[in-house]
Design a protein around this motif. Structure first.
Motif, PDB file in Angstrom:
ATOM      1  N   LEU A 199     -12.012  37.811 -11.388  1.00 10.58           N
ATOM      2  CA  LEU A 199     -10.870  37.825 -12.349  1.00 10.58           C
ATOM      3  C   LEU A 199     -11.082  37.912 -13.491  1.00 10.58           C
ATOM      4  CD1 LEU A 199      -9.360  35.349  -9.633  1.00 10.58           C
ATOM      5  CD2 LEU A 199      -7.443  37.614 -10.152  1.00 10.58           C
ATOM      6  N   GLY A 200     -12.363  37.407 -13.901  1.00  8.33           N
ATOM      7  CA  GLY A 200     -12.978  37.443 -15.456  1.00  8.33           C
ATOM      8  C   GLY A 200     -13.356  36.328 -15.410  1.00  8.33           C
ATOM      9  N   ALA A 201     -13.956  35.763 -14.785  1.00  6.71           N
ATOM     10  CA  ALA A 201     -14.907  34.296 -14.795  1.00  6.71           C
ATOM     11  C   ALA A 201     -15.854  34.812 -15.627  1.00  6.71           C
ATOM     12  CB  ALA A 201     -14.695  33.023 -13.695  1.00  6.71           C
ATOM     13  N   ASP A 202     -16.482  33.692 -16.505  1.00  9.32           N
ATOM     14  CA  ASP A 202     -18.113  34.433 -16.958  1.00  9.32           C
ATOM     15  C   ASP A 202     -19.138  34.007 -16.197  1.00  9.32           C
ATOM     16  OD1 ASP A 202     -17.318  35.597 -19.700  1.00  9.32           O
ATOM     17  OD2 ASP A 202     -15.806  34.035 -19.745  1.00  9.32           O
ATOM     18  N   GLU A 203     -18.463  32.800 -15.847  1.00  6.73           N
ATOM     19  CA  GLU A 203     -19.583  31.799 -14.489  1.00  6.73           C
ATOM     20  C   GLU A 203     -18.836  31.186 -13.763  1.00  6.73           C
ATOM     21  OE1 GLU A 203     -22.192  28.570 -16.438  1.00  6.73           O
ATOM     22  OE2 GLU A 203     -20.445  28.947 -18.253  1.00  6.73           O
ATOM     23  N   VAL A 204     -18.973  30.780 -12.174  1.00  8.50           N
ATOM     24  CA  VAL A 204     -18.551  30.005 -11.705  1.00  8.50           C
ATOM     25  C   VAL A 204     -19.815  29.223 -10.975  1.00  8.50           C
ATOM     26  CG1 VAL A 204     -17.070  30.475  -9.432  1.00  8.50           C
ATOM     27  CG2 VAL A 204     -17.115  32.411 -10.887  1.00  8.50           C
ATOM     28  N   LEU A 205     -18.981  28.054 -10.651  1.00 11.16           N
ATOM     29  CA  LEU A 205     -19.834  26.889 -10.312  1.00 11.16           C
ATOM     30  C   LEU A 205     -19.286  26.282  -8.630  1.00 11.16           C
ATOM     31  CD1 LEU A 205     -19.876  25.236 -13.370  1.00 11.16           C
ATOM     32  CD2 LEU A 205     -21.786  26.058 -12.825  1.00 11.16           C
ATOM     33  N   ASP A 206     -19.880  25.851  -7.882  1.00  7.58           N
ATOM     34  CA  ASP A 206     -19.999  25.882  -6.450  1.00  7.58           C
ATOM     35  C   ASP A 206     -18.890  24.198  -6.163  1.00  7.58           C
ATOM     36  OD1 ASP A 206     -19.034  24.964  -4.108  1.00  7.58           O
ATOM     37  OD2 ASP A 206     -21.438  25.403  -3.104  1.00  7.58           O
ATOM     38  N   HIS A 207     -17.907  24.362  -6.413  1.00  6.91           N
ATOM     39  CA  HIS A 207     -17.272  22.596  -6.108  1.00  6.91           C
ATOM     40  C   HIS A 207     -18.033  21.481  -5.366  1.00  6.91           C
ATOM     41  CE1 HIS A 207     -15.094  22.550  -2.475  1.00  6.91           C
ATOM     42  NE2 HIS A 207     -14.992  23.797  -2.679  1.00  6.91           N
ATOM     43  N   ARG A 208     -18.883  22.875  -4.278  1.00  4.32           N
ATOM     44  CA  ARG A 208     -19.220  21.469  -3.280  1.00  4.32           C
ATOM     45  C   ARG A 208     -20.541  20.802  -4.040  1.00  4.32           C
ATOM     46  NH1 ARG A 208     -15.862  22.039   1.787  1.00  4.32           N
ATOM     47  NH2 ARG A 208     -14.552  23.397   1.603  1.00  4.32           N
ATOM     48  N   THR A 209     -21.067  21.739  -4.410  1.00  2.18           N
ATOM     49  CA  THR A 209     -23.238  21.107  -4.924  1.00  2.18           C
ATOM     50  C   THR A 209     -22.570  21.347  -6.836  1.00  2.18           C
ATOM     51  OG1 THR A 209     -23.404  24.137  -5.091  1.00  2.18           O
ATOM     52  CG2 THR A 209     -23.889  22.543  -2.759  1.00  2.18           C
TER      53      THR A 209
END
Length: 319
Positions: A190-200
């Motif tokens: 979708l265009g995000a520069d980075e993605v973080l895991d919301h669980r960890t």
């Protein structure tokens, strides 16, 4: 044409209270446009309305309806309305706190609609009016997101979050998405520069951001500690177990920043829909549809959204 199919419920409760029934076709009032609905989407506020968690707004009279946004074609136009003709492709949202777009027809004022994008189907288009206008108002108009700023989108794969990621990039921000591992590649697409895991990723250990867009509705006090100086927290979800906040979720959203909480209307008008159309036709925003359901499966669409983990919107197809 005396009656039409519509999603109804005769009591408050779980998704199973929803069913496909028949109601009178709305009578077009002076100055209104009758729209034949091709598709509608399911939004969070409708879940709370169906469950009876905002009864102060929805009342106790049944049967009740569901659905807020829609895409379709003009079926009838009042003689006083200019600029619209029978057959025009349009999209829009019913009035504030009004449910009923999950039906074959809606009657609306011209200010509630605009021409739908020509480069997507009406089924795809139905996924965008509510989430798109909310995101555009929240990020650009209320939070004042500027090019080069750092944006965090919490719930980045959902119906609103997936739009916010795209609009954040279109506005020139560095976008970080907070989502599940299974959706991380999708959010990057979708265009995000980075993605973080919301669980960890503990919220308390997040970096600091100029703007945080929260679509989950919890931990606002903690999220505000993750704002950079002058940062703004845009909240479009609230704790539904608190009645005042529940009304806020249904009717509007809030911006937290510089010790202020400012609520803004969830009642967009024609110009905002027209801007959203331009974003889609330029290629800056694309619809994200998780699943398309027939009207008879409206309960399944509500169950899917309540279960979480969806990518984009649950869409109800009428045509």
């Amino acid at each position: 044409m005396n009656d039409m199919r519509a999603a109804l419920h005769d009591s408050y409760g779980p998704p199973e209270v929803l069913y496909e029934g028949r109601v009178p076709v709305p009578v077009r009032k002076p100055g209104e446009v009758l729209v034949r609905v091709h598709a509608a989407s399911v939004n969070g506020g409708e879940l709370y309305g169906r469950a009876g968690k905002v009864r102060v707004v929805t009342g106790r009279r049944f049967p009740q309806r569901t659905g807020l946004d829609f895409a379709g074609e003009v079926a009838e136009v009042d003689a006083s309305v200019t600029g619209l003709r029978t057959g025009d492709r349009v999209w829009g949202i019913l009035g504030r706190s009004s449910f009923g777009s999950a039906a074959e027809y809606v009657s609306v004022r011209p200010r509630q609609i605009a021409y739908a994008p020509e480069n997507v189907t009406l089924t795809e288009a139905a996924s965008l009016p509510a989430g798109g206008t909310t995101s555009l108002t929240a990020l650009r108009d209320k939070a004042g997101l500027r090019a080069g700023e750092r944006l965090l989108v919490r719930g980045a794969s959902g119906g609103v979050g997936s739009v916010a990621v795209q609009l954040g990039k279109a506005l020139g921000a560095h976008v970080t998405g907070l989502a599940s591992v299974k959706n991380s590649d999708f959010v990057r697409e979708l265009g995000a520069d980075e993605v973080l895991d919301h669980r960890t990723t503990p919220l308390a250990e997040l970096d600091r951001y100029d703007v945080i867009m929260d679509t989950v509705g919890t931990e606002h006090r903690l999220l505000r500690t993750r704002l950079a100086p002058g940062g703004r927290l845009v909240s479009i979800a609230f704790d539904i177990d608190h009645p005042v906040r529940s009304i806020g979720y249904l009717l509007g959203s809030a911006v937290h920043g510089r010790q202020r909480v400012r609520f803004f209307s969830g009642n967009p008008k024609h110009d905002l829909f027209a801007e959203l159309t331009a974003y889609v036709e330029r290629g800056d925003l694309r619809p994200v549809v998780d699943t398309v359901h027939p009207l008879a499966d409206i309960a399944a669409a509500h169950r899917a959204l309540e279960a979480g983990g969806v990518r984009g919107k649950q869409v109800i197809r009428l045509v």
